[in-house]
Design an enzyme around this catalytic site. Sequence first.
Site, mmCIF file in Angstrom:
data_model
loop_
_atom_site.group_PDB
_atom_site.id
_atom_site.type_symbol
_atom_site.label_atom_id
_atom_site.label_comp_id
_atom_site.label_asym_id
_atom_site.label_seq_id
_atom_site.Cartn_x
_atom_site.Cartn_y
_atom_site.Cartn_z
ATOM 1 N N HIS A 35 17.906 61.247 43.659
ATOM 2 C CA HIS A 35 17.642 60.006 42.453
ATOM 3 C C HIS A 35 18.003 58.930 43.191
ATOM 4 C CE1 HIS A 35 19.252 63.658 39.464
ATOM 5 N NE2 HIS A 35 17.817 63.554 39.358
ATOM 6 N N LYS B 31 19.341 70.879 25.620
ATOM 7 C CA LYS B 31 20.385 71.207 26.913
ATOM 8 C C LYS B 31 21.647 70.767 26.649
ATOM 9 C CE LYS B 31 16.863 70.097 30.725
ATOM 10 N NZ LYS B 31 16.931 69.316 31.964
ATOM 11 N N SER C 33 20.126 68.647 40.594
ATOM 12 C CA SER C 33 21.221 68.469 39.948
ATOM 13 C C SER C 33 21.729 69.861 39.496
ATOM 14 C CB SER C 33 21.230 67.712 38.568
ATOM 15 O OG SER C 33 20.755 66.595 38.918
HETATM 16 P P1 ADP Z 1 14.897 65.579 34.129
HETATM 17 O O1 ADP Z 1 15.956 66.520 33.360
HETATM 18 O O2 ADP Z 1 14.249 64.432 33.136
HETATM 19 O O3 ADP Z 1 13.751 66.297 35.033
HETATM 20 P P2 ADP Z 1 16.337 64.793 36.277
HETATM 21 O O4 ADP Z 1 17.738 64.331 36.312
HETATM 22 O O5 ADP Z 1 16.404 66.395 36.840
HETATM 23 O O6 ADP Z 1 15.916 64.975 34.965
HETATM 24 O O7 ADP Z 1 15.280 64.133 37.217
HETATM 25 C C1 ADP Z 1 14.700 62.806 36.985
HETATM 26 C C2 ADP Z 1 13.509 62.673 37.860
HETATM 27 O O8 ADP Z 1 14.162 62.705 39.132
HETATM 28 C C3 ADP Z 1 12.394 63.675 37.830
HETATM 29 O O9 ADP Z 1 11.146 62.802 37.764
HETATM 30 C C4 ADP Z 1 12.719 64.361 39.252
HETATM 31 O O10 ADP Z 1 11.307 64.954 39.205
HETATM 32 C C5 ADP Z 1 13.232 63.481 39.915
HETATM 33 N N1 ADP Z 1 14.353 64.264 40.935
HETATM 34 C C6 ADP Z 1 15.143 64.847 40.952
HETATM 35 N N2 ADP Z 1 15.537 65.053 42.120
HETATM 36 C C7 ADP Z 1 14.626 64.543 43.073
HETATM 37 C C8 ADP Z 1 14.926 64.548 44.454
HETATM 38 N N3 ADP Z 1 15.571 65.445 45.075
HETATM 39 N N4 ADP Z 1 13.715 63.879 45.062
HETATM 40 C C9 ADP Z 1 12.975 63.094 44.280
HETATM 41 N N5 ADP Z 1 13.062 63.174 42.891
HETATM 42 C C10 ADP Z 1 13.830 63.852 42.281
#
Ligand code: ADP
Length: 160
Positions: A17, A41, A129
């Site tokens: 992120h 969630k 995450s």
């Molecule tokens: P959500 O539950 O809204 O998908 P996340 O916190 O899992 O929230 O992810 C937020 C955004 O960051 C999403 O667009 C996800 O694809 C992106 N993301 C998560 N991990 C990574 C990573 N390792 N590299 C690039 N983008 C990521």
Amino acid sequence: MASAIYPGSFDPITFGHIDIIERAAKMFDHLIVSVTVNRNKTPLFSTEERVNMIKEAVKHIPNVTVDSCDDLLVNYAKECKVGTVVRGLRAVTDFDYELQMAQTNSILSNDEVDTVFLTTDLKYAYLSSTTVREVASYGDDISKFVPEHVAKAIYSKYKK
Ligand code: ADP
């Protein structure tokens, strides 16, 4: 001024992120990182805890602010007067869901809210995450995945 919102669960924020935030902050004058409250969630961290962890993780980037959003993203974006949403793409597995969300937001906002995608840095392509929570729940080392203050916060959750 070109602004964008980077929404997500950030439960917790990872180096993946942070990489997206650093890169998006170079493309926009102002980036709002917003913790979205997902009613389906049960997160490990409260919204306030997630906001505070992100603030600490991005304090070196002056044009980033951190907020939370308990509304439909398009309504929140309108409230913030921002028409661009940033999302990250790791693999094909992200694509279906992200495309569906982007198109839904576009329809709901009458094309006023558009989504741009940044592809993951290869070194974080595997990172989520969920993985971080899983590894930490066994007490294993997560220092390659998250900043130190985040790692401490996760371990203290699992100790309880
Ligand atoms: P959500 O539950 O809204 O998908 P996340 O916190 O899992 O929230 O992810 C937020 C955004 O960051 C999403 O667009 C996800 O694809 C992106 N993301 C998560 N991990 C990574 C990573 N390792 N590299 C690039 N983008 C990521």
